[in-house]
Design an enzyme around this catalytic site. Structure first.
Site, short mmCIF file in Angstrom:
data_model
loop_
_atom_site.label_atom_id
_atom_site.label_comp_id
_atom_site.label_asym_id
_atom_site.label_seq_id
_atom_site.Cartn_x
_atom_site.Cartn_y
_atom_site.Cartn_z
N GLY A 141 0.79 -1.23 0.00
CA GLY A 141 0.00 0.00 0.00
C GLY A 141 0.82 1.27 0.00
N GLY A 142 1.85 1.32 -0.81
CA GLY A 142 2.62 2.56 -0.93
C GLY A 142 3.82 2.63 -0.01
N PHE A 143 3.89 1.77 1.00
CA PHE A 143 5.01 1.79 1.93
C PHE A 143 6.11 0.82 1.52
CE2 PHE A 143 1.82 3.78 4.54
CZ PHE A 143 2.53 4.73 5.26
N LYS A 147 10.91 -8.12 3.00
CA LYS A 147 9.95 -7.03 3.14
C LYS A 147 10.70 -5.71 2.99
CE LYS A 147 6.20 -8.93 5.89
NZ LYS A 147 5.31 -8.67 7.05
N ASP A 172 -2.98 -9.48 14.57
CA ASP A 172 -3.55 -9.55 13.22
C ASP A 172 -3.67 -11.00 12.75
OD1 ASP A 172 -4.71 -8.43 10.97
OD2 ASP A 172 -2.80 -8.12 9.92
#
Length: 677
Positions: free
Chosen positions: A46-48, A67, A165
């Site tokens: 998401g853009g990061f 990552k 999560d």
């Protein structure tokens, strides 16, 4: 191919040799930190940044996950928070990666104004994808998932960490052994930490995360337990908690049962209801509490005659002499029915009833003195069994061990390497390299000349055992090969694969003869009867199939296993089929009729492998409980337990004379045990 590391690049793959990305002109990096080769994008963050599948050149190009954090908005609160969470994830993985079901941290570094976190690659698929393929889960399967995940939660909670999560996408079922791994600790935090924001920051996934986490930004062990309950609800019903949350908020948790497709077991119904309580005070507070409730054993409704009314566990049911009366009545009834002309069809029905009743009555007494219905079967007494050697040489788990027909050589497989050992001295003879991924299984031909290996690289390789030279590679499977067996005449090879098929090959030429289709999930074990006529296959679809070897058709399907079948073996006399399962038991079947003879229970975790001694008297079983058990095959009596491995025992094999047992383990060792009468 070279992958562009610009997180906004729409087409990041480039041909080798390029210096600039042909799509966005970003300079290409062939190796991150001069070690990691990025292969392709796994997901976008998401853009990061992005998550990439990569190769670790320092570890024979072993797959790993990288990552990337490349925030666009430098100096903003969002960028600062993202960097904090990224650093926290690296710390959590470093602390928790010692657990075998949590990815290990391999590296954490900064390069070209981006942060990179490198972790172990878990080869498998997540539970959301599994649900999309399978559609349904039984109560027993959900219980198994809980019992696999809850010890992981206990492990992280005991170290002051909560995941925050948990959802199907963050749980991966490993291809190698079917166990579950918990991933994505990017949202985890110390219990004592607080989100530094006035209104609180909700980290988690709506529907799966409890109200205290979403509303207040606070999370506790009970918060993870709500998430695991919501995950199980999704698997059972096929209904997404996120969709329900969007429509009803947390109202759905009070009437979650209305979404069930079929009733749950009473035990699981109670557990799931307490996991899904909206009020944290009414919820389970620890993983241990859930495990205790799931481990409750059923009780008999009626006490034995002449005893008090106290309930007695079913597993401790007393000896029932009435079984002889019942069996004699059946025999008498069958004689009368045949006498008066009811024919062969009725007799066949009688035999099925008789065999079923007999096996059940025998099973009730397996924990007793081993007495059979029609007489006393022999006991086995082993005067001595000793651990004589521990072989160290594999850098990673040992997945398979086998002993050559002359009893002189051990072959073992692991991560990309096959090792040959002298059984008498324990010395390593040689290493065979050729596969480029995990080698799951090795077998040796009856004449001792040929070694065959199956791998995660979807191939089978045939080797000259004496020289270590690779003879040929067999291709045809579209997924990992986990099972191999050679017919007694040494002419035919059978392979089982995660592509759900079984293939039959001409061992001398490598020609594929036929493909057997019928299983609906991974085929993890195959065995052939001593006469070469019958093939047995065990699958993660919870069935065992018997096949006619010469014609290639299915004879019978045995489907009474409550969990996935991990291993099958046939006794030397061809009468008994033994199967191991994730339900922690070994089942013994009559190979001719398919009737279940008895169930052997004693292991406290998944049974991974079974082997039968050459004289057909002893069955050896290996387990995730780190032990090996020896059983009297005739009576089902447990003879003794061998402890010594410090991790899952993956494979066991007897020597041709039956005096040696060899075991391989995820503790990276092979152990040699000597048996004497």
């Amino acid at each position: 191919m070279i992958c562009c590391l610009n997180p906004d690049c729409p087409n990041p793959l480039n041909p080798n040799g390029k210096k600039l990305c042909q799509t966005c002109s970003t300079p290409l990096v062939s190796l991150l930190r001069n070690r990691f080769r990025v292969i392709r994008v796994l997901s976008d963050e998401g853009g990061f940044g992005r998550t990439y599948l990569s190769e670790d050149t320092d570890k024979l190009n072993e797959h790993c996950v990288i990552k990337q954090l490349a925030p666009k908005f430098q100096g903003t609160w969002s960028q600062k928070k993202a960097m904090e969470l990224f650093a926290d994830e690296a710390k959590r993985l470093q602390e928790l990666g010692e657990h075998p079901q949590i990815p290990t941290l391999l590296a954490y570094f900064e390069q070209d104004n981006c942060l990179y976190l490198v972790q172990q690659f878990i080869n498998g698929q997540n539970l959301l994808k599994e649900l999309q393929q399978r559609k349904t889960y039984s109560s027993g399967e959900i219980k198994a998932i809980l019992l696999d995940l809850l010890p992981i939660l206990k492990f992280i909670h005991d170290r002051g960490v909560i995941h925050r999560d948990i959802k199907p996408e963050n749980i991966i079922r490993r291809k190698g052994d079917g166990r579950l791994s918990l991933i994505d600790f990017g949202s985890s935090k110390q219990l004592t930490a607080r989100v530094q924001n006035k209104s609180g920051t909700s980290i988690g996934s709506h529907g799966y995360s409890p109200i205290e986490q979403i509303r207040d930004g606070k999370a506790y062990p009970a918060s993870d337990l709500f998430s695991i309950g919501a995950t199980c609800f999704h698997l059972i019903t096929g209904t997404s908690p996120f969709q329900l949350w969007m429509e009803y908020g947390y109202g759905w948790v009070t009437n979650w049962r209305q979404y069930l497709r079929k009733p749950l077991s009473a035990e699981l119904d109670i557990v799931l209801d307490k996991l899904l309580r909206k009020d944290i005070q009414q919820r389970y507070q620890s993983a241990d509490e859930v495990i205790i409730d799931l481990a409750q054993k059923p009780t008999l409704a009626l006490p034995p005659a002449g005893k008090s009314s106290a309930k007695i566990p079913a597993t401790q049911a007393p000896y029932l002499p009435i079984r002889y009366t019942i069996l004699r009545a059946l025999i008498l009834l069958s004689a009368l029915m045949l006498l008066f002309g009811f024919g062969e069809s009725w007799y066949q029905q009688y035999r099925r009833i008789y065999n079923s009743l007999s096996s059940r009555l025998n099973h009730q007494n397996n924990s007793g003195n081993g007495e059979a219905v029609f007489g006393q079967l022999p006991k086995i007494s082993l005067a001595n069994i000793s651990l004589v050697k521990t072989l160290q040489g594999h850098e990673n788990s040992v997945s398979s061990v086998v002993i050559s027909p002359d009893g002189q050589t051990i072959a073992s497989s692991g991560n990309g390497t096959i090792k040959l050992w002298n059984l008498a001295t324990g010395k390593e003879i040689s290493s065979l390299n050729g596969h480029f991924q995990q080698i799951n299984v090795v077998v040796i031909s009856p004449d001792g000349k040929t070694l065959v290996s199956g791998s995660d690289d979807n191939t089978i390789k045939i080797w000259n055992l004496a020289t270590g030279r690779q003879i040929r590679t067999l291709t045809g499977h579209s997924d990992a090969v986990h099972a191999l067996v050679i017919t007694p005449d040494g002419k035919t090879l059978v392979s089982g694969s995660d592509d759900s098929t079984i293939k039959i090959w001409n061992l001398a030429t490598g020609r594929q003869i036929r493909t057997l289709m019928g299983h609906t999930f991974w085929v993890r074990s195959v065995a052939i009867s001593s006469d070469g006529a019958t093939l047995a296959s065990g699958s993660y679809d919870k069935t065992i199939k018997l096949w006619n070897m010469s014609k290639g058709y299915s004879i019978l399907t045995l489907g009474e296993n409550s969990q996935t079948v991990t291993s099958v073996v046939i006794s030397p006399d061809g009468k008994i089929l033994a199967s191991a399962s994730r339900d922690r038991t070994i089942k013994l079947w009559n190979l001719a009729t398919g009737d279940l003879m008895r169930t052997l229970a004693g292991h406290t975790n998944t049974v991974t492998s079974v082997a039968i001694s050459p004289d057909g008297k002893i069955l050896a079983s290996a387990s995730r409980d780190r032990t090996i058990k020896l059983w009297n095959l005739a009576t089902g009596e447990e003879i003794l337990t061998l402890a010594g491995h410090t991790n899952t025992v993956t494979s066991v094999a007897f020597s041709p004379d039956g005096k040696t047992l060899v075991s391989g383990s995820e503790d990276n060792t092979i152990k040699i045990w000597r048996i004497s009468d």
